[in-house]
Design a protein around this motif. Structure first.
Motif, PDB file in Angstrom:
ATOM      1  N   THR A  19       8.209   6.842   3.823  1.00  0.00           N
ATOM      2  CA  THR A  19       8.648   7.050   2.439  1.00  0.00           C
ATOM      3  C   THR A  19       9.987   7.767   2.454  1.00  0.00           C
ATOM      4  O   THR A  19      10.445   8.245   3.492  1.00  0.00           O
ATOM      5  CB  THR A  19       7.596   7.856   1.647  1.00  0.00           C
ATOM      6  OG1 THR A  19       7.995   7.934   0.286  1.00  0.00           O
ATOM      7  CG2 THR A  19       7.403   9.245   2.213  1.00  0.00           C
ATOM      8  N   ILE A  75       0.258  -3.880  -0.076  1.00  0.00           N
ATOM      9  CA  ILE A  75       0.591  -4.875   0.960  1.00  0.00           C
ATOM     10  C   ILE A  75      -0.285  -4.732   2.204  1.00  0.00           C
ATOM     11  O   ILE A  75      -0.371  -5.659   3.006  1.00  0.00           O
ATOM     12  CB  ILE A  75       2.084  -4.820   1.368  1.00  0.00           C
ATOM     13  CG1 ILE A  75       2.514  -3.386   1.721  1.00  0.00           C
ATOM     14  CG2 ILE A  75       2.969  -5.408   0.286  1.00  0.00           C
ATOM     15  CD1 ILE A  75       3.922  -3.279   2.286  1.00  0.00           C
ATOM     16  N   GLY A 100       5.413  -1.652  -5.407  1.00  0.00           N
ATOM     17  CA  GLY A 100       6.477  -1.745  -4.413  1.00  0.00           C
ATOM     18  C   GLY A 100       7.212  -3.066  -4.475  1.00  0.00           C
ATOM     19  O   GLY A 100       6.793  -4.014  -5.143  1.00  0.00           O
ATOM     20  N   SER A 101       8.314  -3.154  -3.744  1.00  0.00           N
ATOM     21  CA  SER A 101       9.217  -4.308  -3.838  1.00  0.00           C
ATOM     22  C   SER A 101       8.579  -5.622  -3.394  1.00  0.00           C
ATOM     23  O   SER A 101       8.995  -6.695  -3.826  1.00  0.00           O
ATOM     24  CB  SER A 101      10.483  -4.045  -3.014  1.00  0.00           C
ATOM     25  OG  SER A 101      10.145  -3.812  -1.655  1.00  0.00           O
ATOM     26  N   LYS A 102       7.547  -5.556  -2.547  1.00  0.00           N
ATOM     27  CA  LYS A 102       6.879  -6.776  -2.073  1.00  0.00           C
ATOM     28  C   LYS A 102       5.516  -6.985  -2.751  1.00  0.00           C
ATOM     29  O   LYS A 102       4.720  -7.803  -2.300  1.00  0.00           O
ATOM     30  CB  LYS A 102       6.707  -6.726  -0.550  1.00  0.00           C
ATOM     31  CG  LYS A 102       8.021  -6.721   0.220  1.00  0.00           C
ATOM     32  CD  LYS A 102       7.765  -6.744   1.720  1.00  0.00           C
ATOM     33  CE  LYS A 102       9.055  -6.868   2.506  1.00  0.00           C
ATOM     34  NZ  LYS A 102       9.913  -5.658   2.373  1.00  0.00           N
ATOM     35  N   GLU A 103       5.263  -6.246  -3.821  1.00  0.00           N
ATOM     36  CA  GLU A 103       3.969  -6.319  -4.509  1.00  0.00           C
ATOM     37  C   GLU A 103       4.158  -6.853  -5.925  1.00  0.00           C
ATOM     38  O   GLU A 103       5.244  -6.712  -6.506  1.00  0.00           O
ATOM     39  CB  GLU A 103       3.331  -4.919  -4.531  1.00  0.00           C
ATOM     40  CG  GLU A 103       3.058  -4.383  -3.133  1.00  0.00           C
ATOM     41  CD  GLU A 103       2.809  -2.892  -3.076  1.00  0.00           C
ATOM     42  OE1 GLU A 103       2.181  -2.441  -2.105  1.00  0.00           O
ATOM     43  OE2 GLU A 103       3.255  -2.160  -3.975  1.00  0.00           O
ATOM     44  N   ARG A 140       3.320   2.384  -4.687  1.00  0.00           N
ATOM     45  CA  ARG A 140       4.369   1.562  -4.108  1.00  0.00           C
ATOM     46  C   ARG A 140       4.159   1.382  -2.600  1.00  0.00           C
ATOM     47  O   ARG A 140       4.027   2.342  -1.859  1.00  0.00           O
ATOM     48  CB  ARG A 140       5.737   2.183  -4.401  1.00  0.00           C
ATOM     49  CG  ARG A 140       5.929   2.439  -5.914  1.00  0.00           C
ATOM     50  CD  ARG A 140       7.320   2.904  -6.251  1.00  0.00           C
ATOM     51  NE  ARG A 140       8.286   1.858  -5.961  1.00  0.00           N
ATOM     52  CZ  ARG A 140       9.397   2.049  -5.252  1.00  0.00           C
ATOM     53  NH1 ARG A 140       9.666   3.238  -4.749  1.00  0.00           N
ATOM     54  NH2 ARG A 140      10.220   1.052  -5.046  1.00  0.00           N
ATOM     55  N   ASN A 141       4.123   0.125  -2.186  1.00  0.00           N
ATOM     56  CA  ASN A 141       4.011  -0.232  -0.766  1.00  0.00           C
ATOM     57  C   ASN A 141       2.707   0.252  -0.141  1.00  0.00           C
ATOM     58  O   ASN A 141       2.667   0.713   0.992  1.00  0.00           O
ATOM     59  CB  ASN A 141       5.221   0.306   0.009  1.00  0.00           C
ATOM     60  CG  ASN A 141       6.535  -0.120  -0.617  1.00  0.00           C
ATOM     61  OD1 ASN A 141       6.810  -1.311  -0.728  1.00  0.00           O
ATOM     62  ND2 ASN A 141       7.320   0.832  -1.085  1.00  0.00           N
TER      63      ASN A 141
END
Length: 269
Positions: free
Chosen positions: A72, A215, A242-245, A211-212
């Motif tokens: 993080t 995944i 998060g950015s990939k979720e 966040r994150n």
């Protein structure tokens, strides 16, 4: 290499003996982490590795830390924090009291980032930030608000890119290669262990950030966790991932509207 059947034995021991449930975590990621622990500590056999986990509570802490993700940073993904600053925080201002939940908060950098955003909007005094994680070791670090001085250059750059206008160093004092963040930020934080796999909703929130973390879960646990968040978010509250979720493949999607390009959704139904 640790075999799939051996991974299942370790997971069974962690749950049956110690109460840590990793059953629905993504297997490939868990297998890599278990193998890393096995090789780093140079166990002569899988049996000895397994026995140590079952019987040594001190070593168990290392295992849990090794299996949970603690990567993080402050104002991680600055454009995400800029969206929070401009699109979410102003809408919270009208509330008499603001409750925010950081689920899977790790060592607390993102909780302190949120506290800074709230202070700069003059909202911190009427906010409570609940910060939870499965891992009690990282929560202890988060509580202290102490981070390496070497990280501050990156964190300051993130802060400015996220729309920060103050001198970032005004939020902490530096000593002996470490910094301690202003205790007035931490006064508005409550740190507690919470297991997304087995624990229930414990309050109603205006904003939930996770966040994150998703995944690392399988599809079943992702959906179950999203429903837990949905139960925890009040009317017109927000969910940040998060950015990939994403919420796009969840049964909950019709109840939420995504803001801008960032992974922030507002509850509309």
């Amino acid at each position: 290499m640790i075999e799939d059947a051996e991974v299942e034995l370790i997971l069974s021991d962690l749950f049956d003996i110690h109460g840590y449930d990793f059953t629905n975590y993504a297997r490939a990621s868990l297998k890599r982490r278990i193998h890393r622990l096995f090789t780093l500590d140079k166990f002569p056999s899988f049996a000895e590795f397994r026995y140590r986990i079952k019987s040594d509570t001190g070593y168990l802490k290392q295992v849990i830390e090794g299996l949970t993700v603690t990567v993080t940073e402050m104002f991680r993904d600055p454009l995400f924090y800029k969206a929070l600053r401009t699109e979410v925080v102003p809408s919270l201002a009208a509330k008499p009291f603001i409750r925010i939940w950081h689920a899977g908060c790790s060592t607390g950098e993102e909780v302190f980032s949120m506290a800074i955003l709230l202070r700069e909007a003059n909202l911190l005094h009427k906010s409570l930030l609940y910060a939870t994680d499965l891992n009690p070791e990282v929560l202890e670090k988060a509580r202290k608000g102490i981070f390496p001085l070497a990280q501050m250059k990156l964190y300051s750059e993130n802060y400015i890119e996220a729309g920060g206008k103050q001198d970032f160093s005004s939020y902490y004092t530096a000593q002996y290669g470490q910094v301690k963040f202003d205790e007035k930020l931490a006064e508005r934080m409550i740190f507690s262990t919470h297991n997304l796999v087995s624990d229930r909703s414990f309050n109603e929130f205006d904003l939930v950030l996770c966040r994150n973390v998703l995944i690392y879960f399988d599809k079943y646990l992702q959906e179950r966790t999203l429903h837990l968040f949905d139960e925890s978010i009040g009317k017109l509250g927000y969910l940040a991932l998060g950015s990939k979720e994403t919420l796009n493949f969840s049964a909950l999607k019709p109840k939420y509207k995504q803001l801008s390009k960032e992974k922030i959704w507002r509850k509309i139904g």
